[in-house]
Motif scaffolding. Structure first.
Motif, PDB file in Angstrom:
ATOM      1  N   LYS A 226       0.780  -1.243  -0.025  1.00 49.78           N
ATOM      2  CA  LYS A 226      -0.090   0.000  -0.051  1.00 49.78           C
ATOM      3  C   LYS A 226       0.663   1.097   0.080  1.00 49.78           C
ATOM      4  CE  LYS A 226      -4.114   1.766   2.436  1.00 49.78           C
ATOM      5  NZ  LYS A 226      -4.633   1.455   3.803  1.00 49.78           N
ATOM      6  N   SER A 227       0.332   2.491  -0.588  1.00 53.12           N
ATOM      7  CA  SER A 227       1.238   3.602  -0.735  1.00 53.12           C
ATOM      8  C   SER A 227       0.557   4.496   0.520  1.00 53.12           C
ATOM      9  CB  SER A 227       1.078   4.225  -2.161  1.00 53.12           C
ATOM     10  OG  SER A 227       1.749   5.554  -1.846  1.00 53.12           O
ATOM     11  N   LEU A 228       1.182   4.870   1.257  1.00 48.95           N
ATOM     12  CA  LEU A 228       0.995   5.636   2.353  1.00 48.95           C
ATOM     13  C   LEU A 228       1.610   7.109   2.390  1.00 48.95           C
ATOM     14  CD1 LEU A 228       1.299   3.385   5.294  1.00 48.95           C
ATOM     15  CD2 LEU A 228      -0.850   3.729   4.240  1.00 48.95           C
ATOM     16  N   ASN A 229       0.904   7.939   2.645  1.00 46.02           N
ATOM     17  CA  ASN A 229       1.469   9.630   2.771  1.00 46.02           C
ATOM     18  C   ASN A 229       2.266   9.607   3.950  1.00 46.02           C
ATOM     19  OD1 ASN A 229       0.263  10.352   0.465  1.00 46.02           O
ATOM     20  ND2 ASN A 229      -1.650  11.055   1.432  1.00 46.02           N
ATOM     21  N   VAL A 230       3.168  10.275   3.912  1.00 46.35           N
ATOM     22  CA  VAL A 230       4.102  10.652   5.021  1.00 46.35           C
ATOM     23  C   VAL A 230       3.588  12.060   5.793  1.00 46.35           C
ATOM     24  CG1 VAL A 230       6.382  11.475   5.949  1.00 46.35           C
ATOM     25  CG2 VAL A 230       6.269   9.946   3.998  1.00 46.35           C
ATOM     26  N   ASN A 231       3.241  11.554   7.186  1.00 46.33           N
ATOM     27  CA  ASN A 231       2.754  12.502   8.315  1.00 46.33           C
ATOM     28  C   ASN A 231       4.004  12.822   8.965  1.00 46.33           C
ATOM     29  OD1 ASN A 231       0.824  14.160   9.561  1.00 46.33           O
ATOM     30  ND2 ASN A 231       1.159  12.649  11.248  1.00 46.33           N
ATOM     31  N   VAL A 232       4.379  14.296   8.700  1.00 41.90           N
ATOM     32  CA  VAL A 232       5.586  14.860   9.609  1.00 41.90           C
ATOM     33  C   VAL A 232       4.878  15.610  11.011  1.00 41.90           C
ATOM     34  CG1 VAL A 232       7.257  16.683   9.652  1.00 41.90           C
ATOM     35  CG2 VAL A 232       6.629  15.363   7.397  1.00 41.90           C
ATOM     36  N   ARG A 233       5.342  14.797  11.846  1.00 40.73           N
ATOM     37  CA  ARG A 233       4.806  15.120  13.317  1.00 40.73           C
ATOM     38  C   ARG A 233       5.882  16.518  13.967  1.00 40.73           C
ATOM     39  NH1 ARG A 233       4.058  10.273  17.361  1.00 40.73           N
ATOM     40  NH2 ARG A 233       6.443   9.943  16.719  1.00 40.73           N
ATOM     41  N   THR A 234       5.301  17.632  14.296  1.00 43.35           N
ATOM     42  CA  THR A 234       5.976  18.445  15.087  1.00 43.35           C
ATOM     43  C   THR A 234       5.650  18.794  16.361  1.00 43.35           C
ATOM     44  OG1 THR A 234       4.661  20.097  14.180  1.00 43.35           O
ATOM     45  CG2 THR A 234       6.234  19.483  12.856  1.00 43.35           C
ATOM     46  N   VAL A 235       6.439  19.230  17.201  1.00 36.10           N
ATOM     47  CA  VAL A 235       6.189  19.655  18.688  1.00 36.10           C
ATOM     48  C   VAL A 235       6.732  21.106  18.729  1.00 36.10           C
ATOM     49  CG1 VAL A 235       5.890  17.323  19.446  1.00 36.10           C
ATOM     50  CG2 VAL A 235       8.128  18.590  19.787  1.00 36.10           C
ATOM     51  N   ASN A 241      10.320  35.761  16.562  1.00 36.20           N
ATOM     52  CA  ASN A 241      10.655  36.316  15.183  1.00 36.20           C
ATOM     53  C   ASN A 241      10.957  35.148  14.034  1.00 36.20           C
ATOM     54  OD1 ASN A 241      10.405  38.603  16.532  1.00 36.20           O
ATOM     55  ND2 ASN A 241      12.483  38.671  16.947  1.00 36.20           N
ATOM     56  N   VAL A 242      10.854  34.062  14.108  1.00 41.02           N
ATOM     57  CA  VAL A 242      10.833  32.966  13.218  1.00 41.02           C
ATOM     58  C   VAL A 242       9.297  32.514  12.800  1.00 41.02           C
ATOM     59  CG1 VAL A 242      11.813  30.828  12.625  1.00 41.02           C
ATOM     60  CG2 VAL A 242      12.903  32.288  14.038  1.00 41.02           C
ATOM     61  N   PHE A 243       9.249  32.448  11.612  1.00 44.40           N
ATOM     62  CA  PHE A 243       7.770  31.923  11.212  1.00 44.40           C
ATOM     63  C   PHE A 243       8.105  30.855  10.233  1.00 44.40           C
ATOM     64  CE2 PHE A 243       4.751  31.983   7.393  1.00 44.40           C
ATOM     65  CZ  PHE A 243       3.669  31.765   8.316  1.00 44.40           C
ATOM     66  N   ILE A 244       7.484  29.708  10.436  1.00 44.15           N
ATOM     67  CA  ILE A 244       7.500  28.442   9.657  1.00 44.15           C
ATOM     68  C   ILE A 244       6.599  28.499   8.272  1.00 44.15           C
ATOM     69  CG2 ILE A 244       7.489  25.782   9.488  1.00 44.15           C
ATOM     70  CD1 ILE A 244       9.472  26.854  11.578  1.00 44.15           C
ATOM     71  N   GLU A 245       7.082  28.588   7.163  1.00 39.94           N
ATOM     72  CA  GLU A 245       6.400  28.667   6.125  1.00 39.94           C
ATOM     73  C   GLU A 245       5.721  27.368   5.621  1.00 39.94           C
ATOM     74  OE1 GLU A 245       7.942  31.253   2.929  1.00 39.94           O
ATOM     75  OE2 GLU A 245       8.122  32.905   4.062  1.00 39.94           O
ATOM     76  N   SER A 246       6.605  26.286   5.471  1.00 39.24           N
ATOM     77  CA  SER A 246       6.280  25.161   5.125  1.00 39.24           C
ATOM     78  C   SER A 246       7.263  23.851   5.738  1.00 39.24           C
ATOM     79  CB  SER A 246       6.448  24.883   3.340  1.00 39.24           C
ATOM     80  OG  SER A 246       7.815  25.027   3.152  1.00 39.24           O
ATOM     81  N   VAL A 247       6.402  22.957   5.701  1.00 40.26           N
ATOM     82  CA  VAL A 247       7.237  21.620   6.370  1.00 40.26           C
ATOM     83  C   VAL A 247       7.002  20.545   5.336  1.00 40.26           C
ATOM     84  CG1 VAL A 247       7.641  19.846   8.330  1.00 40.26           C
ATOM     85  CG2 VAL A 247       7.348  22.282   8.761  1.00 40.26           C
ATOM     86  N   THR A 248       7.763  20.077   4.582  1.00 43.81           N
ATOM     87  CA  THR A 248       7.354  19.092   3.610  1.00 43.81           C
ATOM     88  C   THR A 248       8.425  17.907   3.524  1.00 43.81           C
ATOM     89  OG1 THR A 248       8.736  20.250   1.761  1.00 43.81           O
ATOM     90  CG2 THR A 248       6.478  20.607   1.849  1.00 43.81           C
ATOM     91  N   ILE A 269       1.982   7.173   7.363  1.00 46.86           N
ATOM     92  CA  ILE A 269       2.879   6.754   8.177  1.00 46.86           C
ATOM     93  C   ILE A 269       3.785   7.977   8.843  1.00 46.86           C
ATOM     94  CG2 ILE A 269       4.554   6.574   6.076  1.00 46.86           C
ATOM     95  CD1 ILE A 269       5.912   3.998   7.472  1.00 46.86           C
ATOM     96  N   ASN A 270       3.804   7.998  10.033  1.00 42.41           N
ATOM     97  CA  ASN A 270       4.181   8.977  10.858  1.00 42.41           C
ATOM     98  C   ASN A 270       5.814   9.154  10.866  1.00 42.41           C
ATOM     99  OD1 ASN A 270       2.058  10.391  11.984  1.00 42.41           O
ATOM    100  ND2 ASN A 270       1.803   8.605  13.369  1.00 42.41           N
ATOM    101  N   THR A 271       6.318  10.121  11.017  1.00 38.54           N
ATOM    102  CA  THR A 271       7.628  10.645  11.071  1.00 38.54           C
ATOM    103  C   THR A 271       8.064  10.490  12.811  1.00 38.54           C
ATOM    104  OG1 THR A 271       7.918  12.767  11.177  1.00 38.54           O
ATOM    105  CG2 THR A 271       7.941  11.492   8.994  1.00 38.54           C
ATOM    106  N   GLY A 272       9.124  10.376  13.002  1.00 43.82           N
ATOM    107  CA  GLY A 272       9.500  10.998  14.446  1.00 43.82           C
ATOM    108  C   GLY A 272       9.246  12.421  14.554  1.00 43.82           C
ATOM    109  N   GLU A 273       9.204  12.964  15.838  1.00 46.71           N
ATOM    110  CA  GLU A 273       8.791  14.290  16.055  1.00 46.71           C
ATOM    111  C   GLU A 273      10.069  15.122  15.878  1.00 46.71           C
ATOM    112  OE1 GLU A 273       7.505  14.410  20.108  1.00 46.71           O
ATOM    113  OE2 GLU A 273       5.419  13.519  19.700  1.00 46.71           O
ATOM    114  N   PRO A 288      13.559   9.795  11.029  1.00 51.64           N
ATOM    115  CA  PRO A 288      13.182   8.480  11.009  1.00 51.64           C
ATOM    116  C   PRO A 288      11.654   8.258  10.847  1.00 51.64           C
ATOM    117  CG  PRO A 288      13.612   8.896  13.351  1.00 51.64           C
ATOM    118  CD  PRO A 288      13.942  10.334  12.496  1.00 51.64           C
ATOM    119  N   LEU A 289      11.221   7.245  10.046  1.00 50.40           N
ATOM    120  CA  LEU A 289      10.001   7.099  10.012  1.00 50.40           C
ATOM    121  C   LEU A 289       9.508   6.180  11.157  1.00 50.40           C
ATOM    122  CD1 LEU A 289       9.919   5.853   6.086  1.00 50.40           C
ATOM    123  CD2 LEU A 289       8.856   7.883   7.143  1.00 50.40           C
ATOM    124  N   VAL A 290       8.359   6.070  11.633  1.00 46.79           N
ATOM    125  CA  VAL A 290       7.721   5.365  12.639  1.00 46.79           C
ATOM    126  C   VAL A 290       7.204   4.148  11.997  1.00 46.79           C
ATOM    127  CG1 VAL A 290       6.177   5.202  14.761  1.00 46.79           C
ATOM    128  CG2 VAL A 290       7.739   7.228  14.317  1.00 46.79           C
TER     129      VAL A 290
END
Length: 414
Positions: A226-235, A241-248, A269-273, A288-290
């Motif tokens: 199966k093909s799974l999208n990668v879900n990037v996990r952030t905390v 004064n730093v703006f996150i424009e994109s996380v890919t 499929i999740n990534t590490g945080e 790393p992928l979880v």
């Protein structure tokens, strides 16, 4: 009378001898004795196993010899070189050395009436070499494709090392052992016992040696994919004064395979945080992928690259006049703050384009009576690409008094 009988016997004997001589003469004339060469008469090798006691081994070869035979033509013509002769060479007791050795051939059996003319000069070359052993790595290759929607893992071999024994000159040519497993239309795990093929560096098969184990077990995992999208996990949150424009994620999807009961229930499929509080500049991270239990990535991915694009904010201060509105009739402001200090941040481009005119600072006096009041300053007009950091003061104190009609004081604000 007796004398006559003896003469008759003598005459008969002479006639018989004459007849035999005549028969032999006629026979020799019609079926003469000839000498002929029989080519490629097989020779049996005896006691070849005794060479191992001397650290030697016989090189695989064809053992034939040419025989010079003498017999009547009719006999020679009827000879069967494979059945009528039994020739042998006995390797026991000879001081053989690696390489070619000349060993005498023994005549065990031959047809009656046939003379072997070269019997005293029958020798054959015996090629032997040092007997050596070697451990050879065994690898498995695959052919064919599994059923659609399924994926196969890398084949595993048990044992993956096999001991081989044989002539040194042949053993030295062996680079590896190979087995080939067919995956055509497979939809479940494969377990097969396959025969090992020994090859040289160019992949050409090597023969003439013995293997401690000719067959090895090959296992190939075949699982639903199966093909799974990668879900990037952030905390956390980005630093000030730093703006996150994109996380890919690169790649943004991963092919996985595993037990159907597990794979069917996965939607991503999740990534590490990733801790955003530590991101100060645009960067690319190996994350790393979880990977869930009983699931594997088809192409062996364990990490993905996560690209984070940030914009650093600049800070700017503006002094904005306060507009007091909705002051009641017959009331006046006796004390008020004329301005507030506004600090905002944003990208360099957005900050440079910003002017004080876009801000509106308002204090609503609606319903306020005579006395001292602490009221909030409402700031509006902030562009979407600008962040408000602070408004100072956030509240202002106003003092309201009634107008003195007798003195004509009608400084009503609003």
């Amino acid at each position: 009378m007796d004398k006559q009988k003896r003469q008759d016997v003598i005459i008969r004997i002479c006639c018989l001898v004459a007849a035999i001589v005549l028969w032999m003469y006629v026979r020799s004339s019609e079926d003469p004795v000839i000498t002929s060469v029989l080519k490629y008469v097989p020779v049996e090798v005896l006691n070849a196993d005794t060479l191992a006691d001397k650290g030697l081994v016989l090189i695989e070869q064809d053992f034939y010899i040419n025989l010079s035979v003498k017999a009547p033509a009719s006999v020679v013509n009827d000879l069967d070189k494979n059945k009528d002769f039994k020739l042998a060479v006995d390797l026991q007791g000879y001081g053989l050395t690696p390489g070619e050795n000349k060993v005498p051939v023994q005549i065990k059996e031959s047809p009656t009436g046939v003379t072997i003319a070269n019997a005293d000069a029958l020798n054959i070359k015996i090629d032997v070499d040092s007997l050596v052993e070697k451990n050879v790595d065994i690898s498995a290759t695959t052919v064919g494709k599994v059923s659609e929607g399924f994926y196969n893992g890398e084949p595993t071999v048990n044992p993956n090392i096999v001991r081989v024994e044989g002539p040194k000159r042949i053993i030295d040519q062996i680079a590896r052992g190979e087995v080939e497993v067919d995956l055509t239309d497979a939809s479940q795990n494969i377990t097969k016992n396959l025969k090992v093929k020994l090859v040289n560096e160019e992949g050409k098969e090597i023969k003439g040696v013995s293997l401690a184990q000719e067959y090895v077990q090959v296992n190939v995992t075949v699982a639903k994919g199966k093909s799974l999208n990668v879900n990037v996990r952030t905390v956390g949150t980005a630093p000030q004064n730093v703006f996150i424009e994109s996380v890919t994620s690169v790649p943004n999807s991963i092919e996985v395979a595993g037990e159907s009961s597990v794979v069917d229930g996965l939607s991503y499929i999740n990534t590490g945080e990733i801790d955003l509080s530590k991101i100060t500049d645009s960067t690319t991270l190996d994350v790393p992928l979880v990977i869930p239990e009983n699931v594997r990535t088809v192409n062996g991915e364990e990490y993905v690259q996560v690209k984070i694009v940030v914009t650093k904010y600049q800070e700017k201060k503006f002094t904005v006049p306060i507009n007091y509105v909705n002051l009641g009739e017959k009331l006046v402001l006796e004390q008020q703050n004329p301005t507030v200090e506004v600090i905002v941040n944003g990208s360099e481009e957005a900050i440079n384009a910003l002017t004080v005119d876009v801000f509106k600072a308002t204090v609503n006096l609606n319903g306020m009576l005579e006395g001292s009041h602490e009221l909030e300053v409402e700031l509006t007009g902030i562009p979407e690409n600008i962040q408000l950091k602070s408004t100072t003061p956030a509240k202002v104190t106003v003092v309201i008094k009634k107008t003195n009609e007798e003195t004509g004081n009608n400084d009503n604000q609003g």
